[in-house]
Write a protein that holds these residues in place. Structure first.
Motif, mmCIF file in Angstrom:
data_model
loop_
_atom_site.group_PDB
_atom_site.id
_atom_site.type_symbol
_atom_site.label_atom_id
_atom_site.label_comp_id
_atom_site.label_asym_id
_atom_site.label_seq_id
_atom_site.Cartn_x
_atom_site.Cartn_y
_atom_site.Cartn_z
ATOM 1 N N TYR A 213 6.185 -15.199 -4.059
ATOM 2 C CA TYR A 213 6.696 -14.730 -5.354
ATOM 3 C C TYR A 213 7.812 -13.693 -5.241
ATOM 4 C CZ TYR A 213 2.539 -17.211 -6.746
ATOM 5 O OH TYR A 213 1.595 -18.195 -6.900
ATOM 6 N N GLN A 214 8.313 -13.469 -4.028
ATOM 7 C CA GLN A 214 9.350 -12.436 -3.814
ATOM 8 C C GLN A 214 8.932 -11.120 -4.451
ATOM 9 O OE1 GLN A 214 10.932 -15.666 -5.235
ATOM 10 N NE2 GLN A 214 10.351 -16.178 -3.133
ATOM 11 N N ALA A 215 7.657 -10.777 -4.284
ATOM 12 C CA ALA A 215 7.133 -9.551 -4.886
ATOM 13 C C ALA A 215 6.800 -8.525 -3.802
ATOM 14 C CB ALA A 215 5.862 -9.863 -5.672
ATOM 15 N N VAL A 216 6.853 -7.266 -4.193
ATOM 16 C CA VAL A 216 6.237 -6.234 -3.376
ATOM 17 C C VAL A 216 4.734 -6.322 -3.619
ATOM 18 C CG1 VAL A 216 6.026 -3.745 -2.976
ATOM 19 C CG2 VAL A 216 8.249 -4.748 -3.577
ATOM 20 N N VAL A 217 3.932 -6.243 -2.567
ATOM 21 C CA VAL A 217 2.482 -6.282 -2.740
ATOM 22 C C VAL A 217 1.891 -4.987 -2.195
ATOM 23 C CG1 VAL A 217 0.337 -7.496 -2.186
ATOM 24 C CG2 VAL A 217 2.454 -8.791 -2.559
ATOM 25 N N CYS A 218 1.046 -4.358 -3.001
ATOM 26 C CA CYS A 218 0.382 -3.134 -2.581
ATOM 27 C C CYS A 218 -1.122 -3.365 -2.554
ATOM 28 C CB CYS A 218 0.723 -2.003 -3.546
ATOM 29 S SG CYS A 218 -0.240 -0.512 -3.218
ATOM 30 N N ILE B 127 3.756 -3.899 1.153
ATOM 31 C CA ILE B 127 4.398 -4.961 1.926
ATOM 32 C C ILE B 127 5.503 -5.618 1.105
ATOM 33 C CG2 ILE B 127 3.953 -7.369 2.666
ATOM 34 C CD1 ILE B 127 1.249 -6.372 3.731
ATOM 35 N N ASP B 128 6.679 -5.775 1.710
ATOM 36 C CA ASP B 128 7.649 -6.683 1.085
ATOM 37 C C ASP B 128 8.042 -7.730 2.131
ATOM 38 O OD1 ASP B 128 9.612 -5.589 2.745
ATOM 39 O OD2 ASP B 128 10.488 -4.357 1.161
ATOM 40 N N GLU B 129 9.105 -8.460 1.883
ATOM 41 C CA GLU B 129 9.391 -9.569 2.791
ATOM 42 C C GLU B 129 9.840 -9.092 4.178
ATOM 43 O OE1 GLU B 129 11.042 -13.185 0.640
ATOM 44 O OE2 GLU B 129 11.245 -11.627 -0.888
ATOM 45 N N GLN B 130 10.345 -7.840 4.250
ATOM 46 C CA GLN B 130 10.771 -7.331 5.565
ATOM 47 C C GLN B 130 9.909 -6.170 6.094
ATOM 48 O OE1 GLN B 130 13.648 -7.655 3.225
ATOM 49 N NE2 GLN B 130 13.807 -9.721 4.046
ATOM 50 N N ARG B 131 9.418 -5.322 5.186
ATOM 51 C CA ARG B 131 8.855 -4.036 5.611
ATOM 52 C C ARG B 131 7.375 -3.913 5.319
ATOM 53 N NH1 ARG B 131 12.933 -0.561 2.045
ATOM 54 N NH2 ARG B 131 12.624 -2.417 0.766
ATOM 55 N N ILE B 132 6.742 -2.944 5.985
ATOM 56 C CA ILE B 132 5.347 -2.622 5.680
ATOM 57 C C ILE B 132 5.163 -1.106 5.811
ATOM 58 C CG2 ILE B 132 4.672 -3.232 8.049
ATOM 59 C CD1 ILE B 132 1.919 -4.087 6.823
ATOM 60 N N PHE B 133 4.525 -0.508 4.817
ATOM 61 C CA PHE B 133 4.288 0.943 4.810
ATOM 62 C C PHE B 133 2.788 1.208 4.681
ATOM 63 C CE2 PHE B 133 8.566 0.413 3.225
ATOM 64 C CZ PHE B 133 9.281 1.456 3.802
ATOM 65 N N TYR B 134 2.330 2.245 5.377
ATOM 66 C CA TYR B 134 0.930 2.664 5.305
ATOM 67 C C TYR B 134 0.864 4.076 4.744
ATOM 68 C CZ TYR B 134 0.134 -1.201 8.560
ATOM 69 O OH TYR B 134 0.083 -2.435 9.148
ATOM 70 N N ILE B 135 0.008 4.289 3.755
ATOM 71 C CA ILE B 135 -0.196 5.642 3.207
ATOM 72 C C ILE B 135 -1.660 6.008 3.386
ATOM 73 C CG2 ILE B 135 -0.045 7.118 1.166
ATOM 74 C CD1 ILE B 135 2.092 5.235 0.090
ATOM 75 N N SER B 136 -1.901 7.099 4.090
ATOM 76 C CA SER B 136 -3.285 7.491 4.396
ATOM 77 C C SER B 136 -3.654 8.757 3.660
ATOM 78 C CB SER B 136 -3.453 7.696 5.898
ATOM 79 O OG SER B 136 -3.047 6.538 6.588
ATOM 80 N N ASN B 137 -3.381 8.802 2.388
ATOM 81 C CA ASN B 137 -3.785 9.942 1.568
ATOM 82 C C ASN B 137 -4.955 9.526 0.689
ATOM 83 O OD1 ASN B 137 -0.512 10.609 1.911
ATOM 84 N ND2 ASN B 137 -1.917 12.351 2.044
ATOM 85 N N GLY B 138 -5.305 10.410 -0.246
ATOM 86 C CA GLY B 138 -6.436 10.104 -1.117
ATOM 87 C C GLY B 138 -7.742 10.602 -0.524
ATOM 88 N N HIS B 139 -8.850 10.304 -1.203
ATOM 89 C CA HIS B 139 -10.178 10.788 -0.800
ATOM 90 C C HIS B 139 -11.211 9.772 -1.306
ATOM 91 C CE1 HIS B 139 -13.809 13.272 -0.792
ATOM 92 N NE2 HIS B 139 -13.184 14.021 0.100
ATOM 93 N N PRO B 140 -12.284 9.569 -0.537
ATOM 94 C CA PRO B 140 -13.293 8.577 -0.977
ATOM 95 C C PRO B 140 -13.859 8.833 -2.374
ATOM 96 C CG PRO B 140 -13.718 9.266 1.287
ATOM 97 C CD PRO B 140 -12.581 10.110 0.792
ATOM 98 N N LEU B 141 -13.922 10.110 -2.801
ATOM 99 C CA LEU B 141 -14.467 10.402 -4.129
ATOM 100 C C LEU B 141 -13.646 9.742 -5.240
ATOM 101 C CD1 LEU B 141 -16.763 11.970 -5.576
ATOM 102 C CD2 LEU B 141 -15.214 13.933 -5.743
ATOM 103 N N MET B 142 -12.380 9.433 -4.953
ATOM 104 C CA MET B 142 -11.552 8.762 -5.967
ATOM 105 C C MET B 142 -12.134 7.401 -6.357
ATOM 106 S SD MET B 142 -7.777 9.805 -4.475
ATOM 107 C CE MET B 142 -6.766 9.180 -5.826
ATOM 108 N N GLY B 143 -12.898 6.796 -5.476
ATOM 109 C CA GLY B 143 -13.554 5.527 -5.803
ATOM 110 C C GLY B 143 -14.675 5.669 -6.810
#
Lengths: 267, 267, 267
Positions: free
Chosen positions: A161-166, A175-191
């Motif tokens: 779909y030529q989309a960015v997927v998070c 993720i997009d068609e060329q790149r991938i980024f990882y973000i390791s923030n947040g906290h389990p309590l947010m769930g």
């Protein structure tokens, strides 16, 4: 540091430009989503009537469609809004809440995908279900698997779909068609706070209203929410106070706080 | 102490087994209900579309139907969901919000009762209206009478539908065909927070997902909410902070706190 | 001091008489609106089903219609409710959320105006759009102009419909056919909490349930919210805690606090 500075600049743009974000979202989260958008500087509007949904998409900077509490009427409104966004080149975010839980959700989602969302954001179970690979893994609206298990599914969706997927989770993966980024923030309590995934999608939509690069916009929104959640948790006694403190922190976060906490790595 | 230990064991079961609770509820309370379910360890899903309501009942551990902001569409969804729960032997809770306020509510409730709710939870005015004895006593959605005035009505309902009936109020009274339990926890300020009755019904549904004895499940849920409310009130400056602190306390309550505060007496 | 004492007496009447306020409002704000009504002593009921909306208007003390998330079904319910209130002489408040944003909203609002709202409360953009003079000034649901710019529009509306008109903003302006009042309370951070305008409209409806003079009722409600917001902000770290503290303060405000802060000037 270059990446972090760029992300912070995008976060500041929200406050300066205050994009109007059109939300077709679910009953559970509308209040918190609207408050989160206001806190970061955006201007939210919630509207779903078939008699006005086209006009509202046109006047907004961007759109988010969240199928959390959909029914047949909202289904049609969502299709009309997505089509309007698609044909008028307006950025829109798809939040496939509960993908895989029922055949109806899957049908609606396949229809919406035809209108090419700019960004798709869901948890790992939802992204997997959306890519039609692991339909049995969804338990209601909460993920039963970790983010990285859905990376292949995200690539499938991104290419189709030529989309960015998070994929959001303990680690957010963008993720997009060329790149991938990882973000390791947040906290389990947010769930334990309902609808923070929905908030994430709305913040992505807000960022798409002010940032050209749609992948960077997604990374900036997820980083903002993750850092705010991590900072807010430090002052919270449980999920009730976390929900409140998160809004405060989205509003008041400083550049120093952002730079001290952000953990974003491109691959 | 045996009773209290059993109740605490049930409360712990929620955290360990995380039942999926299907909510067909009202617009006012959905956010708080979802948050309360998450706080105690359950997994909430809100879904009402006629295109998926049968499937959602099937995959959930239990169901709660709350008629607070019903209309004709939701009315049909509620009937379908209740019928599905009934025919498939799934536990479900009826929350007859505003029973007696309008003829329409009374009609819908009589239809729903045919599908034999496992538990009926309402305030004294609602329980009385549901038993067709004092239809004029309802003022909107708030009770105008005390719990004990509806005990006879609760017995009528319990016998007629083989249901557990819970009259909530300053004293919560839980009645089945043989037993009666009184819970004297909670705080008057809880009446100034909207939807805590709805939260109670959702917690009962969650407990029915993990506890066999439906009366004990109801007592455990009401005790949990009452003790949490009482503890939360001690840290609150008004109804706003009580709503927040209650979620924190539902999440963080310890066994010592529960045993020190619980006031539950079987008759 | 005479005016301030009268206003405080009206605020006390809410607690003593606890009017039942019927809300046909939007999904975003229902929880907070209900909580605000409970905090000030009123009893809220939210109901929109065409099968019961007439009866609910009849048993309520007053009605508020808020078009925030309207659709075609709610549109009909709103018309029926407004007509019932009009023909039975019951006070009702119109909150024209997003007036001017789409042609559909404008059409619905013109239809509702035929049933003569007792009070119309909106921000300056909405009041201007409603008077058909500056339709282009609305940005979603937030005002783009200051209260005083809509004074002429408010006079037009007040004369055309024999209504009290309240323009809310940094200064709240209340206009009837003879008088004009200015209230300079509140705090800019209140604009970062979604739905406080909707809360204002609901509080006006509550006050109309206990106060004969409809202009004084409106002034009392706006003064109560403004002073509570100003006091609450002093204890808040951002919009999340302001939303919570505002409910606490609506519940606990003392006469001394009210008299020390109120800034209301008749012209």
């Amino acid at each position: 540091m270059a990446m972090e500075k760029t992300l912070w600049k995008h976060i500041q743009s929200l406050k300066h430009r205050s994009p109007l974000v059109h939300n077709i979202s679910n009953y559970v989260v509308m209040n918190n989503t609207a408050n989160a958008l206001l806190a970061v500087g955006a201007s939210p509007v919630m509207a779903h009537a078939q008699s006005e949904v086209r006009e509202m998409v046109q006047i907004a900077s961007s759109l988010v469609i969240n199928i959390g509490t959909l029914d047949e009427y909202w289904h049609q409104s969502m299709l009309t809004a997505a089509e309007t966004a698609h044909t008028s080149g307006k950025a829109w975010v798809l939040d496939p809440v509960g993908a895989g839980a029922t055949p109806y959700r899957n049908t609606v989602l396949q229809e919406l995908l035809q209108f090419r969302p700019t960004v798709i954001r869901g948890n790992a179970s939802e992204i997997a279900a959306l890519a039609n690979t692991h339909q049995s893994s969804t338990k209601g609206v909460d993920s039963t698997v970790e983010s990285h298990t859905a990376i292949d599914d995200a690539h499938v969706l991104s290419r189709a779909y030529q989309a960015v997927v998070c994929i959001s989770g303990a680690t957010d993966i963008i993720i997009d068609e060329q790149r991938i980024f990882y973000i390791s923030n947040g906290h389990p309590l947010m769930g334990k706070v309902t609808g923070l995934g929905c908030t994430a999608s709305a913040l992505v939509a807000a960022m798409l209203g002010v940032v050209e690069d749609k992948t960077e916009a997604t990374v900036a929104a997820m980083a903002l929410l993750g850092v705010a959640g991590e900072l807010a948790e430090q002052q919270s006694k449980g999920p009730g106070s976390l929900q409140v403190n998160l809004l405060d922190k989205l509003y008041s976060m400083t550049d120093n706080e952002f730079y001290a906490y952000i953990k974003c790595t491109p691959q």
